[in-house]
Each structure stands twice: as structure tokens, then as C-alpha cells.
Design a protein around this motif. Structure first.
Motif, mmCIF file in Angstrom:
data_model
loop_
_atom_site.group_PDB
_atom_site.id
_atom_site.type_symbol
_atom_site.label_atom_id
_atom_site.label_comp_id
_atom_site.label_asym_id
_atom_site.label_seq_id
_atom_site.Cartn_x
_atom_site.Cartn_y
_atom_site.Cartn_z
ATOM 1 N N LEU A 55 -6.799 55.320 13.809
ATOM 2 C CA LEU A 55 -7.554 55.769 14.973
ATOM 3 C C LEU A 55 -9.022 56.011 14.621
ATOM 4 C CD1 LEU A 55 -7.434 56.632 17.954
ATOM 5 C CD2 LEU A 55 -7.010 58.947 17.142
ATOM 6 N N ALA A 56 -9.260 56.674 13.503
ATOM 7 C CA ALA A 56 -10.635 56.962 13.089
ATOM 8 C C ALA A 56 -11.402 55.690 12.746
ATOM 9 C CB ALA A 56 -10.627 57.900 11.890
ATOM 10 N N SER A 57 -10.721 54.670 12.277
ATOM 11 C CA SER A 57 -11.394 53.412 11.945
ATOM 12 C C SER A 57 -11.626 52.539 13.173
ATOM 13 C CB SER A 57 -10.566 52.630 10.928
ATOM 14 O OG SER A 57 -10.441 53.345 9.724
ATOM 15 N N MET A 58 -10.780 52.665 14.180
ATOM 16 C CA MET A 58 -10.883 51.808 15.363
ATOM 17 C C MET A 58 -11.908 52.312 16.380
ATOM 18 S SD MET A 58 -8.894 49.226 14.947
ATOM 19 C CE MET A 58 -8.569 48.560 16.558
ATOM 20 N N VAL A 59 -12.148 53.608 16.445
ATOM 21 C CA VAL A 59 -13.072 54.146 17.447
ATOM 22 C C VAL A 59 -14.465 53.530 17.320
ATOM 23 C CG1 VAL A 59 -14.266 56.248 18.190
ATOM 24 C CG2 VAL A 59 -11.793 56.261 17.882
ATOM 25 N N PRO B 44 -8.285 45.004 9.843
ATOM 26 C CA PRO B 44 -7.109 45.083 8.957
ATOM 27 C C PRO B 44 -7.405 45.397 7.495
ATOM 28 C CG PRO B 44 -6.901 43.207 10.407
ATOM 29 C CD PRO B 44 -8.269 43.758 10.610
ATOM 30 N N GLU B 45 -8.312 44.669 6.889
ATOM 31 C CA GLU B 45 -8.553 44.906 5.459
ATOM 32 C C GLU B 45 -9.190 46.273 5.227
ATOM 33 O OE1 GLU B 45 -10.448 42.835 1.487
ATOM 34 O OE2 GLU B 45 -11.003 42.061 3.452
ATOM 35 N N ARG B 46 -10.095 46.667 6.117
ATOM 36 C CA ARG B 46 -10.764 47.958 5.942
ATOM 37 C C ARG B 46 -9.768 49.108 6.108
ATOM 38 N NH1 ARG B 46 -15.883 48.505 5.174
ATOM 39 N NH2 ARG B 46 -16.307 46.426 5.945
ATOM 40 N N ASN C 23 -6.395 48.961 5.766
ATOM 41 C CA ASN C 23 -5.441 48.913 4.651
ATOM 42 C C ASN C 23 -6.068 49.429 3.361
ATOM 43 O OD1 ASN C 23 -3.323 47.930 6.173
ATOM 44 N ND2 ASN C 23 -3.859 45.800 5.786
ATOM 45 N N GLY C 24 -7.344 49.094 3.144
ATOM 46 C CA GLY C 24 -8.031 49.593 1.954
ATOM 47 C C GLY C 24 -8.190 51.103 1.965
ATOM 48 N N ARG C 25 -8.538 51.654 3.121
ATOM 49 C CA ARG C 25 -8.687 53.112 3.223
ATOM 50 C C ARG C 25 -7.344 53.811 3.014
ATOM 51 N NH1 ARG C 25 -12.749 53.019 8.478
ATOM 52 N NH2 ARG C 25 -14.567 52.313 7.307
ATOM 53 N N LEU C 26 -6.285 53.261 3.593
ATOM 54 C CA LEU C 26 -4.952 53.844 3.386
ATOM 55 C C LEU C 26 -4.530 53.744 1.923
ATOM 56 C CD1 LEU C 26 -3.087 52.567 6.562
ATOM 57 C CD2 LEU C 26 -3.624 54.937 5.978
#
Length: 193
Positions: free
Chosen positions: A142-146, A95-97, A99-102
């Protein structure tokens, strides 16, 4: 060793009434020494042996050679969970990563559109910004979860200047910056730049 063997032979070979108490006492003293000097030494792993000159040596025989300490067992890395619920939990890695990227993308995009078109954040959202926001959110999530589903964490890949901690802090500042930008433009009623 020969004396001990001789004493034991004399104890067993002698008739039962012939043994004197003195022979038994000598045999007991030979095998069961009381108050024998024993030295105990405690030291941390890796420390060299330091002899204390104020403590007399109690050992009469040569000390046995010190065996090198066995290496500690390898530390096993804790198994990381790849369950969807664990990854997106409140204290999970995603979540934090995400949200931070967005927030980093959103803050840079909001400032760029303000400089180019002169529109504030609320005008940008109402002029088609919702579609861009949803598309960017889906793509970055999607790119962060893979990698997280594969068990790869950002901490394991961060080295040098661009570390995972730097990314988290930049994301936190971007979240604060985006909220501050929207609040400032709401209060002033116009663009920041």
C-alpha cells in the motif's frame, strides 16, 4: 537596383521590333546569373565558425549577420500511466521495487530473530511468522502503490547517495540473501548464526 529598373523600363518602353538581342541578353544576365558563386556551410549547433584558409571565399558581398540559433523546444516528459494493471505489469514500476522492499525487511527480520531466539527461518514462519508476513506485505504494498497512483516515480525523487538504483540493487541482494539463508538452513538443518 537602379540598373535593373532601367533595363526593365527599356524592355517595356521600346517598340517590339527595335530591341536588339544584346539588350535582352544583358537583362537576362542581370536577373538570371548562371554559375553564380554560392557558398554552403554546415556546422553543428554550438560550434564556432571556423574559416578554412585553403578554401577561397566565393562571396563578394559581406556576409549577413548570423542570427543566434533558436532554443530547442522543451522536451516533454512521457506521461506515466497510473492504471493498476500497468503499475503491476511484469515490466511495470511496482513489482520489483515492492518485492525488494519486502525482501530487505524480511532478511533483516530473519537475521534478528535468529540472533535473539536462535530459530531458523522455517521455525520463524511456523511460529506466527505468516501473520507478520501478510501484515508487512499489505502495509509495504500500500505504501509503495500510493505514490505510483499519483504519478510519482522513485527515479524522480532520488538524489545523492540514496538513489532509486541503489534501492533496486539492495532489494535484489536481499532477495538473493533471503533465499540463500533459507536454502542454507534447510541443507544444514539448523540456524546459520
Amino acid at each position: 537596383m537602379a540598373t535593373a529598373s532601367f533595363n526593365m523600363q527599356s524592355v517595356f518602353a521600346a517598340p517590339s521590333g527595335v530591341l536588339k538581342s544584346r539588350n535582352i541578353r544583358n537583362t537576362n544576365q542581370l536577373f538570371f546569373k548562371r554559375n553564380a558563386p554560392v557558398g554552403v556551410r554546415c556546422m553543428a549547433q554550438g560550434d564556432p565558425i571556423k574559416e578554412d584558409p585553403s578554401v577561397p571565399s566565393t562571396s563578394t558581398s559581406a556576409t549577413p549577420p548570423q542570427m543566434p540559433p533558436s532554443p530547442p523546444p522543451p522536451v516533454s516528459k512521457p506521461k506515466v500511466s497510473t492504471k493498476f494493471g500497468d503499475l503491476l505489469a511484469f515490466s511495470g514500476p511496482a513489482p520489483e521495487r515492492i518485492n525488494g522492499r519486502l525482501a530487505m525487511v524480511g532478511f533483516v527480520a530473519a537475521i534478528a530473530v535468529e540472533l535473539s531466539k536462535g530459530e531458523n527461518v522455517f521455525a520463524q514462519i511456523s511460529d506466527g511468522g505468516v501473520g507478520w508476513f501478510l501484515g508487512t506485505t499489505a502495509l509495504l504494498t500500500l505504501a509503495s502503490m500510493v505514490p505510483l497512483f499519483k504519478g510519482i516515480r522513485a527515479e524522480s525523487k532520488s538524489k545523492g547517495f540514496m538513489t532509486s538504483d541503489a534501492e533496486l540493487w539492495n532489494g535484489r541482494f536481499a532477495m538473493l540473501g533471503l533465499v540463500a539463508l533459507a536454502f542454507t538452513e534447510y541443507v544444514t538443518g539448523g540456524t546459520l548464526v
